[in-house]
Enzyme design. Structure first.
Site, PDB file in Angstrom:
ATOM      1  N   ARG A  24     -25.013   3.703  10.364  1.00  0.00           N
ATOM      2  CA  ARG A  24     -23.961   3.203   9.491  1.00  0.00           C
ATOM      3  C   ARG A  24     -23.799   4.151   8.306  1.00  0.00           C
ATOM      4  NH1 ARG A  24     -25.586  -0.539   6.867  1.00  0.00           N
ATOM      5  NH2 ARG A  24     -27.559  -0.936   7.885  1.00  0.00           N
TER       6      ARG A  24
ATOM      7  N   TYR B 260     -20.152   4.499  16.126  1.00  0.00           N
ATOM      8  CA  TYR B 260     -21.535   4.026  16.137  1.00  0.00           C
ATOM      9  C   TYR B 260     -21.710   2.586  15.667  1.00  0.00           C
ATOM     10  CZ  TYR B 260     -26.497   4.108  16.125  1.00  0.00           C
ATOM     11  OH  TYR B 260     -27.805   3.827  16.435  1.00  0.00           O
TER      12      TYR B 260
ATOM     13  N   LYS C 266     -21.443  -6.226  11.791  1.00  0.00           N
ATOM     14  CA  LYS C 266     -21.620  -6.225  10.337  1.00  0.00           C
ATOM     15  C   LYS C 266     -20.297  -6.470   9.605  1.00  0.00           C
ATOM     16  CE  LYS C 266     -25.840  -5.794  10.974  1.00  0.00           C
ATOM     17  NZ  LYS C 266     -26.888  -4.861  10.970  1.00  0.00           N
TER      18      LYS C 266
ATOM     19  N   HIS D 108     -27.992 -11.753   6.849  1.00  0.00           N
ATOM     20  CA  HIS D 108     -28.609 -10.714   7.679  1.00  0.00           C
ATOM     21  C   HIS D 108     -30.008 -11.188   8.077  1.00  0.00           C
ATOM     22  CE1 HIS D 108     -29.689  -6.139   7.975  1.00  0.00           C
ATOM     23  NE2 HIS D 108     -29.243  -6.609   9.124  1.00  0.00           N
TER      24      HIS D 108
ATOM     25  N   SER E  37     -32.229  -3.504   7.678  1.00  0.00           N
ATOM     26  CA  SER E  37     -32.140  -2.883   9.006  1.00  0.00           C
ATOM     27  C   SER E  37     -33.399  -2.070   9.302  1.00  0.00           C
ATOM     28  CB  SER E  37     -30.941  -1.935   9.049  1.00  0.00           C
ATOM     29  OG  SER E  37     -29.767  -2.635   8.748  1.00  0.00           O
TER      30      SER E  37
HETATM   31  O1  SAT Z   1     -25.652  -0.210  13.102  1.00  0.00           O
HETATM   32  S1  SAT Z   1     -25.938  -1.637  12.894  1.00  0.00           S
HETATM   33  O2  SAT Z   1     -25.363  -2.088  11.630  1.00  0.00           O
HETATM   34  O3  SAT Z   1     -25.384  -2.430  13.961  1.00  0.00           O
HETATM   35  C1  SAT Z   1     -27.603  -1.895  12.879  1.00  0.00           C
HETATM   36  C2  SAT Z   1     -28.158  -2.134  11.533  1.00  0.00           C
HETATM   37  O4  SAT Z   1     -28.123  -1.233  10.702  1.00  0.00           O
HETATM   38  O5  SAT Z   1     -28.663  -3.236  11.281  1.00  0.00           O
HETATM   39 MN    MN Z   2     -28.991  -5.489  11.003  1.00  0.00          MN
END
Ligand code: SAT
Ligand code: MN
Length: 582
Positions: free
Chosen positions: A68, A197, A206, A226, A247
């Site tokens: 991200r 991505y 998200k 989250h 994450s």
């Molecule tokens: O790339 S994602 O946002 O789906 C995974 C994450 O960073 O939690």
């Molecule tokens: Mn996540």
């Protein structure tokens, strides 16, 4: 929203992006198989042909598009104050103009897919509906696994009775300088371009289920978080917990935990591994629903010891993103216990420098394939929570576990969460940053208002879940993790359950209630590590409390005044009592 408005929007998008054709996704298994086959034919995805793998594929994203990109993510509310200092803000009109320039003709010669989808069980009154337009078949294939896509969602949308989130996505030419992930909360609209991505492109995840849903939740009196959701079954009773970690800090592993032999009297049921929508039930309890239907989990580190469940799911119907391959064509990643890499995640011969799999390599698998998938995950009402857990990756300071004194203090614990950054976001790894409720990158409005919203539940129910903070990541003087983590985290969950059942006492400290040493199984942990794991070091905490002034100061008058009161109370308690434990 009226379906006719959605149709008009699609017509406008077609004019703007100029695709060669428009294809509506029906959500059938056949359609999914065809999407994978078409990508394989075009060389965009590699079928895994090694023995032992069934219907698995490897996708290599562009090397500049592997996580991200928070600095290119915007929340375009009518005023900057509504978005808050936690978001990059652009004036909505300027944002549309900026991004539409990049969208113009970007789908020329390409197919635009229309994906109607539902976040949450189709028959749940609490689910959320959306439509994603994308020119990426990888997105179509991932959305098929991660959300409920197709005809059933479309039927619900066509009733004209529900809000619908509209998302426009194009990979365009993947130019990082022309990459934008833009949210327009007032319009329930997302525009994402230049990335294929994960969270940048699978807009149900998200962008919808957190950023826009948190906005909807603020106005609708619920919460979009989250968080993983797990059931902890013991002695015939199941307690559900929801846990927020940033994450790549182990949400998937905790949600699929298999207790070690000694603690097999506990069983974990997986409800969700990333996102939870929480609302108060008529009984005053907080109920949690997983809006997703699959997992987009971190692959590196996954093996038969750290996450046997995920490990076993990876040999059929899985999409791998950015893993390496062995000479036999088997997927390989750091932490895999078998085989050696031959081709790295970029598709080049492995040269032995850096990592062979990308540190943010992912697997996409359906929740239905998870052997511990809780039947309650499909319940339209969700599951009632006994506890909420906040956790960060912090090598010092935060003890293994602490229980909040009350709801307000629990929200304070969540609001002060700090964590070392991981490869899940583009940028430096390992830098400590405040990540309140693990929502810093995902809260679609002013974080100060978000804290107020959390606090508002206090007056609405006497029956709220208890709140805990955990930290699996303390490092000892030798630089090693002091706590074994993974399956052994059951030892901490056990304490949490026992607290919820009022079965064990706790020790009062200024920062929360900590376990008595004998109430947690520290088998295999050295005495020094154990003492460190439960220490509340006065000097460090006084520094932390000072540091919070800056953190809370950022949100100005939006920061709940209750937080200052708590800070003062803790400072006072630290300075008027003798040395704390440790
Ligand atoms: O790339 S994602 O946002 O789906 C995974 C994450 O960073 O939690
Ligand atoms: Mn996540």
């Amino acid at each position: 929203m009226k379906f006719a408005e959605i149709e008009n929007w699609i017509t406008d998008v077609v004019k703007l992006t100029n695709p060669k054709e428009v294809v509506w996704c029906n959500g059938s298994q056949e359609e999914h198989n065809n999407a994978l086959a078409a990508m394989a034919k075009r060389g965009e995805i590699l079928p895994i042909t090694a023995p032992g793998y069934k219907n698995c594929h490897l996708y290599r994203s562009h090397p500049s598009d592997v996580a991200r990109t928070e600095h290119k993510t915007y929340v375009c509310t009518n005023t900057p104050e509504a978005a808050g200092p936690n978001n990059n803000w652009l004036d909505p009109d300027k944002a549309h103009a900026k991004v539409d320039r990049v969208f113009r003709n970007c789908m020329q010669g390409r197919t635009m897919y229309v994906i109607p989808y539902c976040m949450g069980p189709i028959d749940s009154p609490h689910s959320g509906l959306g439509i994603e337009l994308t020119d990426s078949l990888y997105v179509v294939a991932n959305m098929f696994i991660m959300t409920r896509i197709g005809d059933k969602a479309l039927e619900k949308i066509k009733t004209n009775k529900f809000d619908v989130v509209r998302g426009l996505h194009s990979t365009a030419d993947l130019d990082p300088d022309k990459r934008y992930i833009m949210h327009f909360p007032e319009k329930l609209l997302i525009k994402s371009i230049g990335s294929g991505y994960g969270g940048n492109a699978l807009l149900g995840k998200k962008c919808h289920a957190l950023r826009l849903a948190s906005w909807q939740a603020k106005h609708g009196g619920w919460l979009a978080e989250h968080m993983l959701i797990a059931g902890i079954e013991h002695a015939g009773k199941t307690h559900y917990v929801a846990a927020a970690f940033p994450s790549a800090c182990g949400k998937t592993n905790l949600a699929m935990l298999i207790p070690p032999e000694k603690h097999r009297d506990y069983k974990i049921w997986t409800v969700g591994d990333d996102i939870a929508w929480l609302r108060l039930g008529e009984d005053g309890r907080m109920w949690a629903m997983n809006p997703e239907s699959g997992y987009f989990g971190v692959v590196p580190g996954t093996n038969e010891n750290t996450n046997p469940i995920a490990n076993d799911m990876l040999n059929h119907d899985a999409i791998f993103t950015n893993v390496a391959l062995t000479s036999e064509g088997e997927p390989w990643w750091e932490g895999k216990t078998k085989g050696k890499p031959q081709i790295d995640w970029r598709g080049d011969p492995w040269g032995g420098v850096g990592t062979a799999a990308h540190p943010n390599a992912r697997f996409t698998v359906s929740a239905k394939h998870c052997p511990t998938y809780s039947p309650a995950a499909e319940d339209p009402q969700g599951v009632p929570l006994s506890a909420i857990i906040f956790g960060g990756r912090r090598s010092t300071l935060n003890p293994l576990v602490a229980e909040a004194f009350d709801w307000t203090h629990g929200i304070f614990m969540g609001a002060t969460l700090a964590s070392e950054t991981t490869a899940a976001i583009t940028g430096q790894v390992g830098t400590l940053r405040r990540d309140p409720m693990a929502m810093l990158p995902f809260c679609g409005y002013n974080m100060g208002d978000y804290w107020q919203h959390w606090l508002s539940f206090q007056d609405k129910s006497q029956n709220l879940p208890r709140i805990f903070q955990v930290n699996w990541f303390q490092k000892n003087a030798q630089g090693k993790f002091a706590w074994p983590g993974f399956g052994d985290n059951i030892r901490v969950l056990k304490w949490i359950v026992e607290r919820c059942e009022n079965k064990v006492d706790a020790q009062h400290t200024p920062i929360g209630n900590l376990p008595n040493i004998d109430d947690i199984d520290f088998d295999g942990v050295s005495d020094a590590d154990r003492d460190q794991l439960l220490a509340v070091v006065k000097k460090d905490w006084l520094e932390e409390l000072d540091d919070l002034d800056d953190h809370f100061g950022k949100y100005g008058s939006h920061t709940p005044p209750q937080f200052k009161v708590l800070q003062e109370r803790m400072r006072k308690e630290f300075t008027t009592t003798d040395e704390q434990a440790g």
